[in-house]
Design an enzyme around this catalytic site. Structure first.
Site, PDB file in Angstrom:
ATOM      1  N   GLU A 295      12.977   3.662   0.691  1.00  0.00           N
ATOM      2  CA  GLU A 295      12.267   4.095   1.908  1.00  0.00           C
ATOM      3  C   GLU A 295      13.162   4.000   3.152  1.00  0.00           C
ATOM      4  O   GLU A 295      12.662   3.918   4.280  1.00  0.00           O
ATOM      5  CB  GLU A 295      11.011   3.226   2.100  1.00  0.00           C
ATOM      6  CG  GLU A 295      10.053   3.216   0.917  1.00  0.00           C
ATOM      7  CD  GLU A 295       9.456   4.580   0.620  1.00  0.00           C
ATOM      8  OE1 GLU A 295       9.192   5.356   1.546  1.00  0.00           O
ATOM      9  OE2 GLU A 295       9.276   4.883  -0.585  1.00  0.00           O
TER      10      GLU A 295
ATOM     11  N   PHE B 216       0.852  -1.195   0.000  1.00  0.00           N
ATOM     12  CA  PHE B 216       0.000   0.000   0.000  1.00  0.00           C
ATOM     13  C   PHE B 216       0.886   1.244   0.000  1.00  0.00           C
ATOM     14  O   PHE B 216       1.756   1.397   0.869  1.00  0.00           O
ATOM     15  CB  PHE B 216      -0.911   0.013   1.233  1.00  0.00           C
ATOM     16  CG  PHE B 216      -1.790   1.228   1.312  1.00  0.00           C
ATOM     17  CD1 PHE B 216      -2.916   1.326   0.508  1.00  0.00           C
ATOM     18  CD2 PHE B 216      -1.483   2.282   2.164  1.00  0.00           C
ATOM     19  CE1 PHE B 216      -3.728   2.459   0.567  1.00  0.00           C
ATOM     20  CE2 PHE B 216      -2.281   3.415   2.226  1.00  0.00           C
ATOM     21  CZ  PHE B 216      -3.413   3.493   1.416  1.00  0.00           C
ATOM     22  N   GLY B 217       0.655   2.139  -0.956  1.00  0.00           N
ATOM     23  CA  GLY B 217       1.401   3.407  -1.024  1.00  0.00           C
ATOM     24  C   GLY B 217       0.476   4.578  -0.757  1.00  0.00           C
ATOM     25  O   GLY B 217      -0.655   4.613  -1.251  1.00  0.00           O
ATOM     26  N   TYR B 218       0.959   5.535   0.031  1.00  0.00           N
ATOM     27  CA  TYR B 218       0.123   6.693   0.390  1.00  0.00           C
ATOM     28  C   TYR B 218       0.838   8.025   0.137  1.00  0.00           C
ATOM     29  O   TYR B 218       0.259   9.095   0.345  1.00  0.00           O
ATOM     30  CB  TYR B 218      -0.277   6.619   1.883  1.00  0.00           C
ATOM     31  CG  TYR B 218       0.929   6.491   2.779  1.00  0.00           C
ATOM     32  CD1 TYR B 218       1.478   5.251   3.075  1.00  0.00           C
ATOM     33  CD2 TYR B 218       1.567   7.631   3.278  1.00  0.00           C
ATOM     34  CE1 TYR B 218       2.617   5.139   3.859  1.00  0.00           C
ATOM     35  CE2 TYR B 218       2.701   7.525   4.070  1.00  0.00           C
ATOM     36  CZ  TYR B 218       3.218   6.277   4.349  1.00  0.00           C
ATOM     37  OH  TYR B 218       4.359   6.180   5.124  1.00  0.00           O
ATOM     38  N   GLY B 219       2.112   7.963  -0.265  1.00  0.00           N
ATOM     39  CA  GLY B 219       2.873   9.203  -0.511  1.00  0.00           C
ATOM     40  C   GLY B 219       3.443   9.149  -1.911  1.00  0.00           C
ATOM     41  O   GLY B 219       2.701   8.983  -2.885  1.00  0.00           O
ATOM     42  N   SER B 220       4.772   9.226  -1.994  1.00  0.00           N
ATOM     43  CA  SER B 220       5.377   9.195  -3.333  1.00  0.00           C
ATOM     44  C   SER B 220       5.101   7.870  -4.031  1.00  0.00           C
ATOM     45  O   SER B 220       5.149   7.800  -5.267  1.00  0.00           O
ATOM     46  CB  SER B 220       6.879   9.448  -3.248  1.00  0.00           C
ATOM     47  OG  SER B 220       7.526   8.393  -2.583  1.00  0.00           O
TER      48      SER B 220
HETATM   49  C1  SIN Z   1       4.563   5.821   0.617  1.00  0.00           C
HETATM   50  O1  SIN Z   1       4.467   6.536  -0.376  1.00  0.00           O
HETATM   51  O2  SIN Z   1       3.762   4.878   0.797  1.00  0.00           O
HETATM   52  C2  SIN Z   1       5.623   6.035   1.646  1.00  0.00           C
HETATM   53  C3  SIN Z   1       6.098   7.427   1.791  1.00  0.00           C
HETATM   54  C4  SIN Z   1       6.818   7.954   0.584  1.00  0.00           C
HETATM   55  O3  SIN Z   1       7.683   7.254   0.029  1.00  0.00           O
HETATM   56  O4  SIN Z   1       6.552   9.092   0.174  1.00  0.00           O
END
Ligand code: SIN
Length: 199
Positions: free
Chosen positions: A99, A24-28
Site C-alpha cells: 500500500e 479493514f479492507g475496502y479495495g483490493s
Molecule cells: C484496501 O483495499 O483496503 C486499500 C486499497 C487497495 O489496496 O486497493
C-alpha cells in the site's frame, strides 16, 4: 508528501505490543488477500465513502501512466462495507509495501456484520498524497481504467474483481457499479464488428 508511505507507516505505533490487530479492507484487500490472517469477517466503517480517486503508479499503472484505484473520502453519515482481517503485527511489513503508493495507516472503529466492533486499522490515501488524482466523472474514470496496465495486471481487472466481490458480499456500491457499466460499454464499443454470416 512523497508517494512512498512506508517510512511514515512504520512509525505508527498505536497497536505496538498487541498480538493481533484488525485490518479493514475496502479495495483490493477485499478480493486479494495475499497475506496470512487469523480470521476474516465482513464489516463496515462509518463516515467514509469508497472512490476511484487514487492514482496507482506501482500496481495498476506506471509512473508515466498511472491507473486509478480506490481510496476512502470522508462523508458524514456514509457507511463503507468491506472485509476485516485479524492479522499479526508481522504482516504489516508486507502490507506497508503493498500500500506504499500514498496510503497511510489510520486507526478506526470497525463494525462487524455479525455483531460487535473493534478498533483496528485501515489504509487510506488522502488528497495530500502526491499520487491522488481526485474527482472525475464515472465515465472518465472508466476510460482511464480501460487504458491503464501495471505490474499487478490490467486496471480493468481491479475494477471488475472489486465489483464482483462486492456483489458476492451483497454490498452494492453505486460508484463502483456505475464505473463497471461504463467500462463494459467502452469495451463493447471497441470490439471489432462480427464477420458477416457465411451461407
Ligand atoms: C484496501 O483495499 O483496503 C486499500 C486499497 C487497495 O489496496 O486497493
Amino acid at each position: 508528501m512523497s508517494h512512498n508511505t512506508i517510512a511514515i507507516n512504520q512509525k505508527m505505533d498505536k497497536f505496538d505490543g498487541r498480538h493481533s490487530v484488525w485490518l479493514f479492507g475496502y479495495g483490493s484487500l477485499i478480493f486479494k488477500a495475499d497475506f496470512p490472517f487469523i480470521e476474516r469477517r465482513a464489516a463496515c466503517i462509518g463516515n467514509w465513502t469508497r472512490r476511484f480517486w487514487q492514482g496507482s503508479h506501482d500496481h495498476r499503472g506506471t509512473p508515466e501512466q498511472p491507473g486509478r484505484v480506490v481510496t476512502l473520502v470522508p462523508e458524514a453519515g456514509a457507511v463503507c462495507h468491506g472485509m476485516a482481517y485479524l492479522i499479526t503485527p508481522e504482516v504489516f511489513g508486507h502490507l506497508d509495501h503493498r500500500e506504499k503508493n500514498g496510503y497511510l495507516r489510520l486507526a478506526t472503529q470497525i463494525h462487524f456484520d455479525d455483531g460487535g466492533s473493534e478498533e483496528g486499522l485501515v489504509y487510506i490515501a488522502t488528497e495530500e498524497n502526491a499520487a491522488f488524482l481526485g474527482e472525475a466523472s464515472e465515465q472518465q474514470i472508466a476510460q482511464h481504467i480501460a487504458a491503464a496496465h501495471g505490474p499487478s495486471g490490467p486496471n480493468r481487472d481491479y475494477l471488475l474483481e472489486l465489483a464482483e466481490a462486492l456483489r458476492a458480499m451483497g454490498r452494492p456500491d453505486a460508484h463502483v457499479f456505475a464505473i463497471e457499466r461504463h467500462l463494459r460499454a467502452i469495451e463493447q464499443a471497441a470490439q471489432p464488428p462480427a464477420p458477416p454470416p457465411v451461407n
